[in-house]
Design an enzyme around this catalytic site. Structure first.
Site, short mmCIF file in Angstrom:
data_model
loop_
_atom_site.label_atom_id
_atom_site.label_comp_id
_atom_site.label_asym_id
_atom_site.label_seq_id
_atom_site.Cartn_x
_atom_site.Cartn_y
_atom_site.Cartn_z
N CYS A 2 0.88 -1.14 0.00
CA CYS A 2 0.00 0.00 0.00
C CYS A 2 0.93 1.20 0.00
O CYS A 2 2.14 1.04 0.14
CB CYS A 2 -0.83 0.02 1.28
SG CYS A 2 -1.82 -1.48 1.47
N ARG A 27 1.22 1.46 -5.91
CA ARG A 27 1.33 0.43 -4.87
C ARG A 27 -0.03 -0.16 -4.50
O ARG A 27 -0.12 -1.03 -3.63
CB ARG A 27 1.96 1.04 -3.61
CG ARG A 27 3.28 1.72 -3.88
CD ARG A 27 3.77 2.43 -2.65
NE ARG A 27 4.29 1.49 -1.69
CZ ARG A 27 5.55 1.10 -1.63
NH1 ARG A 27 6.44 1.58 -2.47
NH2 ARG A 27 5.94 0.25 -0.72
N TRP A 74 -4.01 -1.64 -1.24
CA TRP A 74 -4.18 -2.86 -2.03
C TRP A 74 -4.58 -3.91 -1.00
O TRP A 74 -3.77 -4.30 -0.15
CB TRP A 74 -2.86 -3.23 -2.72
CG TRP A 74 -2.99 -4.42 -3.63
CD1 TRP A 74 -3.39 -4.40 -4.94
CD2 TRP A 74 -2.69 -5.79 -3.33
NE1 TRP A 74 -3.37 -5.68 -5.46
CE2 TRP A 74 -2.95 -6.56 -4.49
CE3 TRP A 74 -2.25 -6.45 -2.18
CZ2 TRP A 74 -2.77 -7.93 -4.54
CZ3 TRP A 74 -2.07 -7.83 -2.23
CH2 TRP A 74 -2.33 -8.55 -3.41
N ASN A 100 1.56 -0.28 5.70
CA ASN A 100 1.91 -1.06 4.50
C ASN A 100 2.56 -2.35 5.00
O ASN A 100 3.50 -2.30 5.79
CB ASN A 100 2.91 -0.25 3.65
CG ASN A 100 3.54 -1.10 2.57
OD1 ASN A 100 2.88 -1.93 1.95
ND2 ASN A 100 4.82 -0.90 2.33
N GLY A 101 2.06 -3.49 4.54
CA GLY A 101 2.64 -4.77 4.96
C GLY A 101 1.57 -5.71 5.46
O GLY A 101 0.38 -5.50 5.20
N GLU A 481 5.88 -14.39 -21.16
CA GLU A 481 5.68 -12.95 -20.95
C GLU A 481 4.49 -12.45 -21.77
O GLU A 481 3.69 -11.64 -21.29
CB GLU A 481 6.97 -12.20 -21.30
CG GLU A 481 6.90 -10.69 -21.26
CD GLU A 481 6.46 -10.12 -19.90
OE1 GLU A 481 6.43 -10.84 -18.90
OE2 GLU A 481 6.11 -8.92 -19.88
N LYS A 485 1.09 -10.66 -20.16
CA LYS A 485 0.57 -9.33 -20.52
C LYS A 485 -0.92 -9.42 -20.81
O LYS A 485 -1.70 -8.57 -20.39
CB LYS A 485 1.29 -8.77 -21.76
CG LYS A 485 2.68 -8.24 -21.54
CD LYS A 485 2.76 -6.96 -20.74
CE LYS A 485 2.98 -7.25 -19.30
NZ LYS A 485 4.31 -7.54 -18.81
N GLU A 488 -2.94 -9.99 -17.55
CA GLU A 488 -2.95 -8.82 -16.67
C GLU A 488 -3.90 -7.73 -17.13
O GLU A 488 -4.65 -7.20 -16.33
CB GLU A 488 -1.56 -8.16 -16.69
CG GLU A 488 -0.57 -8.69 -15.74
CD GLU A 488 0.65 -7.80 -15.72
OE1 GLU A 488 0.89 -7.16 -14.71
OE2 GLU A 488 1.38 -7.75 -16.73
N HIS A 504 2.11 -33.42 -24.34
CA HIS A 504 2.11 -34.16 -23.08
C HIS A 504 0.90 -33.82 -22.21
O HIS A 504 0.91 -34.04 -21.01
CB HIS A 504 3.42 -33.91 -22.31
CG HIS A 504 4.62 -34.34 -23.10
ND1 HIS A 504 4.91 -35.67 -23.33
CD2 HIS A 504 5.55 -33.63 -23.77
CE1 HIS A 504 6.00 -35.75 -24.08
NE2 HIS A 504 6.41 -34.52 -24.37
N LYS A 603 1.56 -2.06 -8.88
CA LYS A 603 2.86 -2.02 -9.58
C LYS A 603 3.97 -2.58 -8.70
O LYS A 603 4.85 -3.26 -9.18
CB LYS A 603 3.16 -0.58 -9.98
CG LYS A 603 4.43 -0.39 -10.76
CD LYS A 603 4.19 -0.59 -12.24
CE LYS A 603 5.44 -0.49 -13.07
NZ LYS A 603 5.32 -1.29 -14.30
O1 M6R Z 1 9.12 -4.72 -9.58
P1 M6R Z 1 9.34 -6.14 -9.98
O2 M6R Z 1 10.02 -6.29 -11.28
O3 M6R Z 1 10.04 -6.94 -8.91
O4 M6R Z 1 7.89 -6.76 -10.11
C1 M6R Z 1 7.69 -8.12 -10.29
C2 M6R Z 1 6.28 -8.40 -10.73
O5 M6R Z 1 5.37 -8.03 -9.73
C3 M6R Z 1 5.93 -7.67 -12.02
O6 M6R Z 1 6.82 -7.97 -13.04
C4 M6R Z 1 4.50 -8.01 -12.47
O7 M6R Z 1 4.44 -9.33 -12.89
C5 M6R Z 1 4.12 -7.01 -13.55
N1 M6R Z 1 2.84 -6.47 -13.29
C6 M6R Z 1 4.20 -7.57 -14.91
O8 M6R Z 1 3.69 -6.77 -15.91
#
Ligand code: M6R
Length: 608
Positions: A2, A27, A74, A100-101, A481, A485, A488, A504, A603
């Protein structure tokens, strides 16, 4: 995970903390709240939704104060509701806490307090902090916070205010970042110093189990036993760059389009054309130490993990150094064995991912040297590693990582080149790789110029609810990856898989309504993936291929092909990823999702 922001000084604290919170929304953004002291009275307001919702409501109140704390959430414990938003309070509503935590023993503390007559309002773990402080407060607010801290297990950063101490903010941290900004007659508290950089560049960071009493005059830090400790403030040298979307509809699209420049930045002055090698000034390891490295362990999560997986092929093939890539959240529970001459590489865009920090600390304790690959100067990772290689990608605002991923790939390629040239790679090969790296920015530009075509194809595929993303060798992490994307930002079930594994089991899921995005950029495995795609076609699966210019055979197999400029296999993840990013973006746009701040995400993932 957060965002906390606090202010104490002569300015309008309420508008200042709201402005600060907006910078911390990466955050978390499911609810927000503020508490302040006005004329000796503790006031507060909380709203479900983004900070802008809170801002609009607060504007009507006309509050004036020189002290406020605020929070963007969050949700971890308890749904995102007004009651569960922070600040949380004690029973008398005289003490307010933003946190936060995670408090891991919140159930036990809650039961203990309930037995003593305390009744709780929210489902949050945070409320145990405010209730505990309220319960322990016998007229000395600082002492009450200090007595509460050892009873709390987990990781946390908190800021606390009390109606009876209208000129004080108390903060504490345990394995969660908290920065105190020291201004002229004014003080700031934030989860990330970036949020107050506009006002001051002097920051004090609280380390684990430290607390601080903040007044207008300054900061007094204490250890867990409340003995005063001296803490030097650090001068933050990074820019308080204001980032806007410019003419772009979303930050994500802007960040995708920045990549020709960000790739250039990641490369700048980091190689010698003459020697065919990499020059990495951030690498604080002697030639001898580097030469002795016998094993590499890579720690990362999410997109950064995919960069790490790509690096296994780079390091093992080019430098012949064995590499293990570890999902940070799993790694620390393995009781890892650290042999002599092990190098750990912790990859994190934000430098604040709790799982990666915890795994990195575990390895550090066991004697490994740590190299960080990170985009944020002053982040916890950057401060704790032995050496840090920065991505130089500039702030990335969209929750989905785009430009930082391709910069991670560049930095990892350079690092592998550095090792490879010490061991097995000839000068000629090194020069060849550097040439290919230099060509990337303009190749990426040419892919971006195909955006209209990619958008047309995205529209054609946007109605499917299930996808496979397949690749082999360098294209396998690239497929993972690409799938991430799409999940997400478009909320589509996308399964990233190594193409050879389909037979498999997963091929059972293939049918005419489950298309496959096929990454065909790896020359070594190209014939193999063509066969795998034939197997998909034989089961009525649609295929959208991303292939290098000149790949003819794919045209007879795939339903649609997006061509990208040809490069070396080890660099092929970059052009292919630019296509994945645009594809996910346009599919998400077609489906009307919230692209820059997708639901349920943040993020920076600052909880384990
Ligand atoms: O800040 P970081 O690179 O450690 O973050 C890791 C993941 O949380 C981050 O890559 C997440 O998967 C992204 N939202 C991907 O787009």
């Amino acid at each position: 995970m957060c965002g906390i922001f606090g202010y104490l000084g002569e300015q309008d604290a309420v508008s200042l903390v709201l402005e600060g919170l907006k910078k911390l929304e990466y955050r978390g953004y499911d609810s927000a709240g503020v508490a302040l002291i006005q004329n000796g009275e503790l006031l507060s307001h909380k709203e479900v939704g983004k900070v802008s919702v809170l801002d609009a409501k607060i504007a009507e109140k006309g509050w004036k104060s020189g002290l406020a704390i605020a929070h963007t959430r969050w949700a971890t414990h308890g749904k995102p509701t007004q009651i569960n938003a922070h600040p949380q309070f004690d029973t008398a509503s005289r003490c307010a806490v933003v946190h936060n935590g995670i408090i891991e023993n919140h159930e036990a503390v809650r039961r203990l307090l309930q037995k003593r007559g305390v009744s709780f309002q929210s489902d949050t773990d945070t409320e145990v902090i405010s209730q505990l402080i309220g319960f322990l407060n016998k007229g000395n607010f600082l002492r009450a916070v200090q007595r509460a801290l050892p009873l709390l297990q987990g990781a946390f950063a908190i800021a606390v205010i009390h109606q009876d101490a209208p000129e004080e903010i108390i903060c504490a941290a345990k394995e969660s970042p908290l920065a105190i900004g020291v201004g002229e007659g004014e003080m700031f508290v934030a989860s990330d110093a970036q949020a107050f950089l506009k006002y001051t560049r002097q920051a004090i960071y609280l380390h684990s189990s430290e607390l601080a009493l903040i007044t207008k005059k300054g900061v007094q830090a204490f250890n867990a036993r409340l003995a005063p400790i001296e803490k030097e403030s650090e001068n933050l040298d990074h820019d308080a760059e204001e980032v806007t979307k410019g003419a772009y509809q979303h930050y994500m699209l802007k960040e995708i389009y920045e990549q020709p420049q960000t790739l250039q930045n990641a490369l700048l002055s980091r190689f010698s054309e003459e020697y065919g090698s990499a020059i990495l000034d951030g690498l604080k390891l002697s030639e001898e130490e580097l030469f002795k490295i016998k094993r590499i362990v890579i720690l990362a999560c999410g997109t950064s993990l995919h960069a790490g997986l790509t690096a296994t092929y780079l390091f093992e093939e080019k430098a012949r150094i064995p590499v293990e890539v570890e999902i940070s959240s799993e790694f620390r529970y393995k009781n890892p064995i650290v042999q002599e001459n092990t190098l750990a590489i912790a990859i994190s865009q934000s430098g604040e991912t709790a799982d990666t920090l915890a795994a990195m600390r575990e390895l550090k304790e066991k004697g490994a040297k740590i190299v960080g690959i990170c985009n944020v100067q002053g982040s916890t990772l950057a401060r704790e590693v032995d050496s840090c290689l920065f991505l130089r990608a500039g702030p990335e605002i969209c929750v989905a990582a785009t430009k930082t991923y391709t910069s991670q790939l560049i930095v990892l390629t350079l690092l592998s080149l550095r090792f490879a040239r010490m061991h097995t790679m000839s000068q000629q090969e090194g020069k060849h790789l550097i040439k290919a790296l230099q060509a990337l920015p303009s190749q990426v530009k040419s892919i971006l110029s195909q955006a209209d075509k990619i958008e047309r194809i995205a529209k054609k595929y946007a109605h499917y609810d299930n996808f496979f993303f397949l690749g082999r060798r360098y294209m396998y992490p690239t497929a993972l990856e690409g799938a991430l994307k799409l999940k997400e930002i478009a909320y589509i079930n996308a399964n990233g898989y190594p193409a050879g594994e389909m037979k498999h089991g997963p091929i059972a899921l293939i049918h005419e309504n489950c298309p496959t995005v096929a990454y065909c950029g790896d020359s070594v495995t190209y014939p193999k993936i063509l066969s795998n795609l034939m197997e998909i076609k034989a089961r009525s699966g649609k295929v959208l291929a991303i292939a290098p210019e000149g790949s003819k055979e794919i045209q007879g197999i795939a339903d649609d092909v997006i061509y990208v400029p040809k490069t070396l296999d080890e660099l092929s993840p970059i052009p292919a990823t630019i296509v994945s990013q645009l594809l996910a973006y346009y599919i998400a746009k077609e489906r009307g999702t919230e692209i820059d701040q997708p639901r349920n995400l943040a993020k920076s993932v600052t909880v384990e």
